[in-house]
Design a protein around this motif. Sequence first.
Motif, PDB file in Angstrom:
ATOM      1  N   CYS A  46       0.819  -1.214   0.000  1.00  0.00           N
ATOM      2  CA  CYS A  46       0.000   0.000   0.000  1.00  0.00           C
ATOM      3  C   CYS A  46       0.850   1.260   0.000  1.00  0.00           C
ATOM      4  CB  CYS A  46      -0.911   0.019   1.229  1.00  0.00           C
ATOM      5  SG  CYS A  46      -2.163  -1.255   1.199  1.00  0.00           S
ATOM      6  N   MET A  47       2.139   1.111   0.274  1.00  0.00           N
ATOM      7  CA  MET A  47       3.022   2.271   0.288  1.00  0.00           C
ATOM      8  C   MET A  47       4.467   1.822   0.175  1.00  0.00           C
ATOM      9  SD  MET A  47       2.834   3.323   4.322  1.00  0.00           S
ATOM     10  CE  MET A  47       3.632   4.838   3.976  1.00  0.00           C
ATOM     11  N   SER A  48       5.310   2.753  -0.201  1.00  0.00           N
ATOM     12  CA  SER A  48       6.736   2.457  -0.287  1.00  0.00           C
ATOM     13  C   SER A  48       7.496   3.311   0.719  1.00  0.00           C
ATOM     14  CB  SER A  48       7.253   2.737  -1.702  1.00  0.00           C
ATOM     15  OG  SER A  48       7.278   4.131  -1.945  1.00  0.00           O
ATOM     16  N   VAL A  49       8.692   2.890   1.019  1.00  0.00           N
ATOM     17  CA  VAL A  49       9.547   3.659   1.914  1.00  0.00           C
ATOM     18  C   VAL A  49       9.825   5.035   1.305  1.00  0.00           C
ATOM     19  CG1 VAL A  49      11.820   3.727   3.008  1.00  0.00           C
ATOM     20  CG2 VAL A  49      10.548   1.594   2.933  1.00  0.00           C
ATOM     21  N   ASP A  50       9.930   5.093  -0.012  1.00  0.00           N
ATOM     22  CA  ASP A  50      10.157   6.380  -0.679  1.00  0.00           C
ATOM     23  C   ASP A  50       8.994   7.343  -0.446  1.00  0.00           C
ATOM     24  OD1 ASP A  50      12.625   5.599  -1.675  1.00  0.00           O
ATOM     25  OD2 ASP A  50      11.771   4.818  -3.533  1.00  0.00           O
ATOM     26  N   GLU A  51       7.767   6.820  -0.456  1.00  0.00           N
ATOM     27  CA  GLU A  51       6.604   7.665  -0.191  1.00  0.00           C
ATOM     28  C   GLU A  51       6.625   8.156   1.258  1.00  0.00           C
ATOM     29  OE1 GLU A  51       2.992   6.111  -2.938  1.00  0.00           O
ATOM     30  OE2 GLU A  51       3.920   4.603  -1.625  1.00  0.00           O
ATOM     31  N   LEU A  52       6.984   7.268   2.175  1.00  0.00           N
ATOM     32  CA  LEU A  52       7.097   7.660   3.575  1.00  0.00           C
ATOM     33  C   LEU A  52       8.105   8.795   3.710  1.00  0.00           C
ATOM     34  CD1 LEU A  52       6.332   6.710   6.610  1.00  0.00           C
ATOM     35  CD2 LEU A  52       8.625   5.761   6.558  1.00  0.00           C
ATOM     36  N   TRP A  73       6.432   9.465  11.264  1.00  0.00           N
ATOM     37  CA  TRP A  73       6.065   8.262  10.515  1.00  0.00           C
ATOM     38  C   TRP A  73       4.548   8.171  10.379  1.00  0.00           C
ATOM     39  CZ3 TRP A  73       8.651   2.895  10.984  1.00  0.00           C
ATOM     40  CH2 TRP A  73       9.997   2.973  10.662  1.00  0.00           C
ATOM     41  N   MET A  74       3.825   8.406  11.483  1.00  0.00           N
ATOM     42  CA  MET A  74       2.361   8.298  11.436  1.00  0.00           C
ATOM     43  C   MET A  74       1.778   9.320  10.480  1.00  0.00           C
ATOM     44  SD  MET A  74       0.214   6.221  12.835  1.00  0.00           S
ATOM     45  CE  MET A  74      -0.720   6.171  11.325  1.00  0.00           C
ATOM     46  N   PHE A  75       2.296  10.534  10.507  1.00  0.00           N
ATOM     47  CA  PHE A  75       1.871  11.563   9.561  1.00  0.00           C
ATOM     48  C   PHE A  75       2.095  11.078   8.131  1.00  0.00           C
ATOM     49  CE2 PHE A  75       3.329  14.894   6.668  1.00  0.00           C
ATOM     50  CZ  PHE A  75       2.212  15.690   6.599  1.00  0.00           C
ATOM     51  N   ALA A  76       3.284  10.558   7.858  1.00  0.00           N
ATOM     52  CA  ALA A  76       3.631  10.134   6.499  1.00  0.00           C
ATOM     53  C   ALA A  76       2.795   8.940   6.043  1.00  0.00           C
ATOM     54  CB  ALA A  76       5.127   9.813   6.422  1.00  0.00           C
ATOM     55  N   ILE A  77       2.561   7.990   6.932  1.00  0.00           N
ATOM     56  CA  ILE A  77       1.719   6.836   6.586  1.00  0.00           C
ATOM     57  C   ILE A  77       0.314   7.318   6.234  1.00  0.00           C
ATOM     58  CG2 ILE A  77       0.549   4.812   7.553  1.00  0.00           C
ATOM     59  CD1 ILE A  77       3.164   4.287   9.171  1.00  0.00           C
ATOM     60  N   THR A  78      -0.237   8.176   7.071  1.00  0.00           N
ATOM     61  CA  THR A  78      -1.585   8.706   6.838  1.00  0.00           C
ATOM     62  C   THR A  78      -1.662   9.452   5.512  1.00  0.00           C
ATOM     63  OG1 THR A  78      -1.897   8.905   9.222  1.00  0.00           O
ATOM     64  CG2 THR A  78      -3.402  10.134   7.818  1.00  0.00           C
ATOM     65  N   GLN A  83      -3.271   9.906  -0.145  1.00  0.00           N
ATOM     66  CA  GLN A  83      -2.846  10.195  -1.518  1.00  0.00           C
ATOM     67  C   GLN A  83      -3.153   9.036  -2.466  1.00  0.00           C
ATOM     68  OE1 GLN A  83       1.275  10.981  -0.712  1.00  0.00           O
ATOM     69  NE2 GLN A  83       0.866  13.064   0.018  1.00  0.00           N
ATOM     70  N   ARG A  84      -3.030   7.822  -1.974  1.00  0.00           N
ATOM     71  CA  ARG A  84      -3.310   6.641  -2.801  1.00  0.00           C
ATOM     72  C   ARG A  84      -4.788   6.282  -2.846  1.00  0.00           C
ATOM     73  NH1 ARG A  84       0.560   1.833  -3.330  1.00  0.00           N
ATOM     74  NH2 ARG A  84       2.511   2.835  -3.923  1.00  0.00           N
ATOM     75  N   GLY A  85      -5.614   6.975  -2.075  1.00  0.00           N
ATOM     76  CA  GLY A  85      -7.044   6.687  -2.069  1.00  0.00           C
ATOM     77  C   GLY A  85      -7.423   5.469  -1.255  1.00  0.00           C
ATOM     78  N   VAL A  86      -6.524   4.994  -0.405  1.00  0.00           N
ATOM     79  CA  VAL A  86      -6.818   3.831   0.438  1.00  0.00           C
ATOM     80  C   VAL A  86      -7.802   4.228   1.527  1.00  0.00           C
ATOM     81  CG1 VAL A  86      -5.818   2.110   2.016  1.00  0.00           C
ATOM     82  CG2 VAL A  86      -4.569   2.781  -0.065  1.00  0.00           C
ATOM     83  N   ILE A  87      -7.620   5.429   2.075  1.00  0.00           N
ATOM     84  CA  ILE A  87      -8.557   5.983   3.050  1.00  0.00           C
ATOM     85  C   ILE A  87      -8.893   7.406   2.631  1.00  0.00           C
ATOM     86  CG2 ILE A  87      -7.788   4.585   5.015  1.00  0.00           C
ATOM     87  CD1 ILE A  87      -6.201   7.032   5.992  1.00  0.00           C
TER      88      ILE A  87
END
Length: 106
Positions: A46-52, A73-78, A83-87
């Motif tokens: 659902c995400m990459s380290v680069d996106e984080l 980290w929590m900010f970046a995960i959210t 951005q990906r439309g997962v939530i």
Amino acid sequence: MSAIRGVHDLGGLPAGAVEATEHDFALWEKRVDALMVLLSGRECACMSVDELRCNIESLGPEPYERMSYYERWMFAITQTLIQRGVIGIDELGRKMAEVEARGAPV
């Protein structure tokens, strides 16, 4: 040509001593770490380290300095999941209100 240095880019700047001590992580920090492992794993992807990293680096100086390592980290995960439309932002807001209503820290 000089590059603009982001608040996260501390390379080459003077710094204090690094304390190489072990410490226990809070339960919420362990959960954030587990989220990152699960969300960036092969099964979910659902995400990459680069996106984080990109989302952490997007923080301005004030929030970056105010937040702890795992809060960033929590900010970046959210941000990445939004951005990906997962939530969705509305969905996240509703869930945070539900958790807060239970008396749990948000």
